[in-house]
Design an enzyme around this catalytic site. Structure first.
Site, mmCIF file in Angstrom:
data_model
loop_
_atom_site.group_PDB
_atom_site.id
_atom_site.type_symbol
_atom_site.label_atom_id
_atom_site.label_comp_id
_atom_site.label_asym_id
_atom_site.label_seq_id
_atom_site.Cartn_x
_atom_site.Cartn_y
_atom_site.Cartn_z
ATOM 1 C CB THR A 62 -112.165 -4.962 -67.265
ATOM 2 O OG1 THR A 62 -113.479 -4.186 -68.053
ATOM 3 C CG2 THR A 62 -112.386 -6.625 -68.994
ATOM 4 C CG ASP A 64 -110.141 -5.685 -60.515
ATOM 5 O OD1 ASP A 64 -109.401 -5.888 -60.558
ATOM 6 O OD2 ASP A 64 -110.583 -4.475 -59.804
ATOM 7 C CD GLU A 157 -81.529 8.987 -63.604
ATOM 8 O OE1 GLU A 157 -82.620 8.525 -64.232
ATOM 9 O OE2 GLU A 157 -80.953 8.216 -62.470
ATOM 10 C CE LYS A 159 -80.076 11.539 -53.626
ATOM 11 N NZ LYS A 159 -80.846 10.957 -52.119
ATOM 12 C CB CYS A 446 -118.889 6.469 -37.318
ATOM 13 S SG CYS A 446 -117.242 5.071 -36.697
ATOM 14 C CB CYS A 462 -118.813 7.240 -33.113
ATOM 15 S SG CYS A 462 -119.462 5.103 -33.257
#
Length: 714
Positions: A62, A64, A157, A159, A446, A462
């Site tokens: 929504t 977006d 807090e 670091k 792949c 692949c």
């Protein structure tokens, strides 16, 4: 209009917004302007709910839809504003970064990983504040009862292991951002920081007229691993750690590149504002009311013991955090006390960082990704929480092949021990603790192009060939490399630039480049662009063996390519040969014959070769002369030799037994210098007393040694 959509009940895009809109051509300009204003207001609100409050009220799909509608309106009716959320998806490229003064010094913080040093910090704080210590207490340790006049309250807090920035708002609008730099001046990264979605372009709530805040730009760990996964799968080198990735991203000259990368930001300090605060905790509480994201783990500590406990909890929880931390920042909470404590020339006396122990050797597997190489080989790679191994930060390790994965029993989420082979290649040595289910299952398709995977013993490949984007990028790199056609002027960085800008999406695209294409790219001048175009034009008639080697056929190196060219004489003959005919060639056994047949049997590979021919690329059959006439000699080439490309000259001497190297040393026998030679090589030759030859002198030497000069132009 209010910056907080909750105060605009008539805004239809806040709660349960519609995602289908009437065609823009049916709107009047006034109606479009009104809808765009409502969308901007609503998107700012949803950004705040998502980034700051971590409590979104609408699904991503929504959001977006609302964002796309705003982009459509702004483009159709020319309604873009300076602080529109759509301005956070890129902007004009920069030529360079300007340097700007910070509004207040952005100082470093003293730090240590030893608890004794943290206690010393607490002791110094009390002494400078005049808080007396009671008799009998050790000066090396502090506690709540150690001071007769009471203890200091600390604000703690994490670091963050990111990149510090200063962000300035004027009248609530984003005005400027700068890196920390030397603490007093930093690079102006306004355009790049604008693209970070968690940093608002307009503040909300009761914000000050002027605000300068300090934040830490970082890449969330989950996003870092996802982004590294994309880089590995497309053949790029992954970033070593989130901090390096964030720092490099902030210094991109193209903001659109910055916008593509998953940067985020925590704010943690007010550098200057028209508001008055009494404590750090008050500042922290004010930031989210203005729409600025803060970290939820910030907390008050009654004394230094509590602060140390806070750091120890970070150590326990660090593996569960979605961001990298390398310590706990311990600040005196009272701002008046901070003013009294002051600062040295480099660090405040009121703050200290108690560092976390480094992760060493053992770490967690966050993802396992399969990298596709130039030849299509699939290599499993473990993406790790960054760990220090022998002094080097490691964020990925090889798992070699499917058999090793099964033998180790490794899975995403496992704790593993990392070793480095020869101090170079990191690999997973053993699983220390299982955190996942079973082991990683190797894909049958792949991961890049979804072609089938085939196994050759323990190796996986692949089958997509040049149709696989991962192989294509590596194929282009090989095509222009010295092992291919040796096209000068196309190093890895410049080639990446051409691919990222969409100018080169296949090998034939190299021959479609034009001066105008190259001139608009960062770092390209007219001379470098012209040299590249001339080099590409000069290589349109390569020798057949060089062209075969440049195509990157699995198992076909220069020697085998030369044998094929000698035997078949033309590209069409090589392409038409069956396996039995191929095996009649020296150096070609059943495996090589099968690989050659499969390569030229691929429709996609044939289309690439045909496209090259349409652009004038036509390999030439030659009788390749070889000898040992120059055996033991070492040459270095610089500048433009009339009649030769550097690659041709190097290959000529190598076919006759000499070595050709890229730099002059005491082992160099001759420096061959053409027009516009590199000054550094000439200086090195003079210093090492190495003879310098021009084209005539070079050909005279060849003739003296019995090397036919005409072979040079072959």
């Amino acid at each position: 209009m209010s910056t907080d959509a909750r105060e605009a009940p008539d805004n239809p895009y806040v709660e349960d917004p519609p995602t289908e809109f009437e065609p823009v051509e049916d709107l009047t300009e006034a109606a479009a302007r009104r809808q765009a204003e409502q969308l901007r207001e609503a998107i700012r609100y949803h950004d705040r709910r998502y980034y700051v409050e971590t409590d979104p009220v609408i699904p991503d799909r929504t959001y977006d839809a609302l964002f796309s509608r705003l982009e459509e309106l702004e483009a159709t009716f020319d309604l873009r504003t300076a602080d529109s959320p759509t301005r956070q998806v890129g902007g004009e490229s920069l030529d360079e970064f300007d340097t700007v003064e910070h509004v207040a010094p952005m100082l470093s913080i003293d730090s240590s990983g030893e608890a004794a040093d943290v206690y010393d910090f607490d002791r110094r704080v009390h002494e400078l504040l005049g808080l007396s210590q009671t008799a009998g207490e050790s000066s090396g340790q502090s506690s709540l009862d150690a001071y007769a006049d009471g203890s200091v309250e600390y604000f703690c807090e994490p670091k963050f292991d990111g990149v510090s920035i200063e962000v300035i708002y004027e009248d609530g609008r984003y005005a400027r951002a700068a890196t920390r730099g030397d603490g007093r001046r930093g690079d102006d990264v306004t355009a790049n920081v604008r693209t970070i979605r968690s940093i608002p372009l307009r503040l909300s709530g009761d914000y000050p007229e002027f605000l300068a805040v300090r934040g830490e730009v970082y890449i969330p760990r989950d996003a870092f691993q996802a982004y590294n996964r994309e880089r590995v799968e497309r053949g790029d080198e992954p970033f070593a750690n989130p901090r390096n990735a964030a720092a490099g991203t902030l210094r991109q000259l193209d903001p659109a590149v910055t916008a593509e990368r998953p940067l985020d930001c925590f704010f943690f300090d007010v550098l200057d504002s028209s508001y008055g605060f009494e404590t750090h905790s008050e500042r922290q509480a004010a930031l989210p009311t203005w729409g600025l994201k803060v970290n939820e783990r910030a907390a008050l500590a009654d004394d230094i013991e509590d602060a140390i406990d806070y750091r120890d909890r970070l150590v326990e929880d660090r593996d569960d955090l979605d961001y990298e931390v390398d310590g706990a920042v311990i600040k005196v909470n009272d701002l008046e006390q901070c003013d009294r404590l002051g600062a040295t020339s480099r660090a405040p006396r009121w703050a200290y960082a108690y560092k976390l122990p480094a992760r060493t050797e053992e770490t967690t597997v966050r993802d396992i990704v399969v990298q596709v190489g130039r030849t299509g080989r699939l290599t499993p790679v473990a993406l790790l929480d960054p760990v220090d191994v022998s002094g080097v930060t490691v964020s990925r390790a090889s798992l070699h092949n499917p058999d090793q994965i099964a033998e180790l029993g490794v899975a995403v989420g496992d704790r593993v021990r990392i070793q480095r082979a020869g101090d170079v290649i990191p690999y997973v040595d053993e699983v220390v603790e299982n955190g996942g289910d079973g082991h990683f299952e190797f894909p049958e398709r792949c991961p890049v192009c979804d072609s089938a995977v085939e196994f050759d013993g323990p190796l996986a490949f692949c089958t997509g060939g040049l149709a696989c984007p991962a192989q294509l990028k590596r194929a282009i790199e090989h095509y222009v490399s010295r092992g291919g056609l040796d096209i000068e002027g196309l190093g890895e960085q410049r080639l990446d630039q051409l691919i990222e800008t969409g100018l080169v999406e296949s090998i034939p695209d190299l021959y479609d480049l034009r001066m105008a294409d190259l001139a608009r790219l960062d770092g390209w001048g007219e001379r470098s662009a012209r040299n590249l175009l001339d080099e590409l034009e000069a290589k349109k008639e390569p020798r057949l063996d060089a062209f075969l080697a440049a195509l990157g056929v699995r198992e076909v190196g220069p020697t085998t390519a030369t044998s094929l060219a000698r035997e078949f004489g033309s590209l069409d003959a090589v392409m038409a040969a069956d396996e039995d005919e191929l095996q009649e060639v020296d150096d070609v056994g059943p495996t090589v014959a099968r690989e050659v047949r499969e390569f030229f049997g691929s429709e996609r590979n044939r289309e690439v070769i045909e496209a090259l021919r349409e652009r004038g690329v036509e390999p030439q059959a030659v009788d390749v002369e070889t000898s040992d006439a120059l055996d033991g000699l070492t040459f270095v080439f610089t500048g433009a030799l009339d009649g030769y490309t550097r690659g041709e000259a190097q290959e000529l001497v190598e076919r006759h037994g000499a070595n050709a190297t890229s730099s002059v040393s005491g082992n160099t026998d001759y420096l061959v210098a053409g027009d516009n030679p590199g000054g550094s090589k000439l200086d090195d030759a003079e210093e090492e007393d190495v003879p310098v030859l021009d084209r005539d002198g070079f050909e005279e030497l060849l003739a003296e040694r019995g090397v036919e000069v005409d072979a040079a132009s072959a």
